[in-house]
Design an enzyme around this catalytic site. Structure first.
Site, PDB file in Angstrom:
ATOM      1  N   GLY A  96       0.851  -1.184   0.000  1.00 52.22           N
ATOM      2  CA  GLY A  96       0.000   0.000   0.000  1.00 52.22           C
ATOM      3  C   GLY A  96       0.884   1.229   0.000  1.00 52.22           C
ATOM      4  N   GLY A 136       0.020  -4.958   0.403  1.00 54.03           N
ATOM      5  CA  GLY A 136      -1.158  -4.625  -0.396  1.00 54.03           C
ATOM      6  C   GLY A 136      -1.218  -5.357  -1.726  1.00 54.03           C
ATOM      7  CD  GLU A 188       1.794  -6.386   5.731  1.00 57.24           C
ATOM      8  OE1 GLU A 188       2.318  -7.469   6.064  1.00 57.24           O
ATOM      9  OE2 GLU A 188       1.089  -6.265   4.720  1.00 57.24           O
ATOM     10  CG  ASP A 240      -3.051  -4.631   6.188  1.00 61.49           C
ATOM     11  OD1 ASP A 240      -2.105  -5.091   5.515  1.00 61.49           O
ATOM     12  OD2 ASP A 240      -3.428  -3.437   6.086  1.00 61.49           O
TER      13      ASP A 240
HETATM   14  C1  QUE Z   1       7.118  -3.318   5.172  1.00 62.50           C
HETATM   15  C2  QUE Z   1       5.954  -2.962   4.531  1.00 62.50           C
HETATM   16  C3  QUE Z   1       5.975  -2.186   3.368  1.00 62.50           C
HETATM   17  C4  QUE Z   1       7.204  -1.764   2.875  1.00 62.50           C
HETATM   18  C5  QUE Z   1       8.384  -2.130   3.515  1.00 62.50           C
HETATM   19  C6  QUE Z   1       8.318  -2.901   4.672  1.00 62.50           C
HETATM   20  C7  QUE Z   1       4.773  -1.786   2.679  1.00 62.50           C
HETATM   21  C8  QUE Z   1       4.919  -0.970   1.522  1.00 62.50           C
HETATM   22  C9  QUE Z   1       6.183  -0.577   1.079  1.00 62.50           C
HETATM   23  C10 QUE Z   1       6.398   0.260  -0.079  1.00 62.50           C
HETATM   24  C11 QUE Z   1       7.338  -0.090  -1.042  1.00 62.50           C
HETATM   25  C12 QUE Z   1       7.570   0.733  -2.129  1.00 62.50           C
HETATM   26  C13 QUE Z   1       6.888   1.918  -2.283  1.00 62.50           C
HETATM   27  C14 QUE Z   1       5.953   2.286  -1.321  1.00 62.50           C
HETATM   28  C15 QUE Z   1       5.726   1.463  -0.229  1.00 62.50           C
HETATM   29  O1  QUE Z   1       7.287  -1.003   1.744  1.00 62.50           O
HETATM   30  O2  QUE Z   1       3.646  -2.164   3.081  1.00 62.50           O
HETATM   31  O3  QUE Z   1       5.295   3.446  -1.472  1.00 62.50           O
HETATM   32  O4  QUE Z   1       7.114   2.747  -3.347  1.00 62.50           O
HETATM   33  O5  QUE Z   1       3.802  -0.565   0.869  1.00 62.50           O
HETATM   34  O6  QUE Z   1       9.460  -3.273   5.312  1.00 62.50           O
HETATM   35  O7  QUE Z   1       4.765  -3.362   5.015  1.00 62.50           O
END
Ligand code: QUE
Length: 355
Positions: free
Chosen positions: A69, A123, A146, A154
């Site tokens: 997400g 997500g 997460e 989730d």
């Molecule tokens: C744990 C997570 C997430 C994460 C890294 C974690 C996560 C998530 C992102 C993410 C990755 C690239 C993106 C961004 C978000 O990284 O849920 O906007 O460009 O979305 O260690 O839960």
């Protein structure tokens, strides 16, 4: 009619297929509220459209299906609200709309084929795991990470994790372990394996032929699954009903791998670990709807706490990977604090589903 283009997601009707492409490759196709709000009504249209027999979804850029997400945007909105600004609706609406989409996918009346070619986490797992088919490639990297950002697995993790064999779900949900194609096929998380060079041909074939037939033809052997050698240890170490019990079991095992795993777990949010384990236990007996309703209560509590913001700071913003969790130890996380995550919010706001 349903060919719609937005800057972050694109839709196309091609033959018998409704095609969904995530088009935020620079952000590893991380899911935004705008993408969710575009996808949900398009799927609803395709569910009713007799010309659409199946859905195919993939990510642009060759690196990711969907990395998660857009938790960074949610984090920024939450921090601004905490600083005394007015509550940003994004904090609530993002998860509300995302979880409803997860359920829409779970109950979708036609096959959904997710090409999980590249990073598929958080997500992105929620978009794919509840549909009928997931195609892994040699580039697939799958995880529910997460607990590293002060959250919990989730997007329906409470539903699908306890339904994996043995204690695999607790292991994946607590450690955020990254799996590749062979393990995913072995565990039934991926339904098929296809080399990434053949993906364009696969997408083309799905425009004219039924998904089950096409996938059976394109599927090939992903090779031996390394996780098999660890299943017995995982089942032993993740059997305890408390996080403290899991640490004790890992320490008792005393192998190089379990020592490293325990070290990794000790870097996760203690609150996340306790809340996640209880979520997975409770979820075993819940419908997808009840699991998502539970998770919506949980995520609103998480947004009130500190660990989510600190986790995003440490992992995605400052990237120092040195979060200062509050509380910092398992012993300081009371049973009452854990139970609060599962209680309804006093404002009465619950996840609701509309058909
Ligand atoms: C744990 C997570 C997430 C994460 C890294 C974690 C996560 C998530 C992102 C993410 C990755 C690239 C993106 C961004 C978000 O990284 O849920 O906007 O460009 O979305 O260690 O839960």
């Amino acid at each position: 009619m349903t060919d719609r283009s937005f800057d972050e997601i694109a839709f196309k009707r091609a033959g018998i297929a409704g095609q969904v492409v995530f088009t935020r490759p620079k952000a590893l196709n991380a899911l935004t509220l705008g993408m969710i709000q575009a996808l949900a009504p398009t799927l609803a249209d395709w569910a009713k459209d007799n010309a659409v027999r199946q859905i195919v979804q993939w990510g642009d850029g060759g690196k990711a299906f969907c990395a998660g997400g857009d938790v960074r945007a949610v984090c920024e909105a939450g921090l601004a609200a905490k600083k005394g600004g007015k509550a940003d609706p994004l904090i609530r609406d993002f998860f509300f709309e995302e979880y409803r989409l997860n359920r829409q996918i779970a109950r979708f009346p036609k096959p959904i084929v997710s090409i999980i070619d590249g990073i598929t986490m958080g997500g992105g797992v929620g978009l794919s795991i509840h549909g009928r088919y997931r195609v892994a490639t040699e580039r697939t990297l799958f995880a529910m990470p997460e607990s590293a950002i002060g959250l919990f697995p989730d997007v329906g993790g409470g539903y699908f994790l306890p339904r994996l064999k043995g204690r695999m779900g607790a292991f994946l949900g607590l450690t955020g372990e990254r799996l590749k194609a062979a393990d995913l096929v072995h565990l039934g998380i991926a339904t098929h394996y296809v080399d990434s060079v053949r993906v364009p041909d696969l997408i083309k074939a799905l425009e004219t032929e039924a998904a089950d037939v096409v996938l059976a033809r394109f599927h090939s052997d992903p090779g031996a699954a390394p996780i098999v050698a660890r299943e017995a240890i995982i089942d032993r170490c993740f059997a305890p009903v408390s996080v403290e019990g899991i640490f004790a079991a890992l320490d008792k095992e005393g192998q190089e791998w379990t020592v490293k795993l325990a070290d990794r777990l000790r870097k996760m949010s203690p609150t996340s670990l306790k809340v996640s384990l209880l979520q997975i236990e409770k979820g075993a007996a819940l419908s997808i709807e009840d699991a998502l309703r539970m998770e919506f209560r949980m995520v609103r509590r998480a947004m009130e706490g500190d660990d989510f913001y600190e986790g995003i700071r440490a992992v995605l913003i400052d990237k120092d990977h040195a979060p200062k969790w509050k509380p910092a130890t398992l012993a300081e996380v009371s049973d009452a604090a854990v139970q609060r995550y599962f209680a309804p919010m006093p404002d009465g706001d619950e996840l609701v589903f509309v058909d």
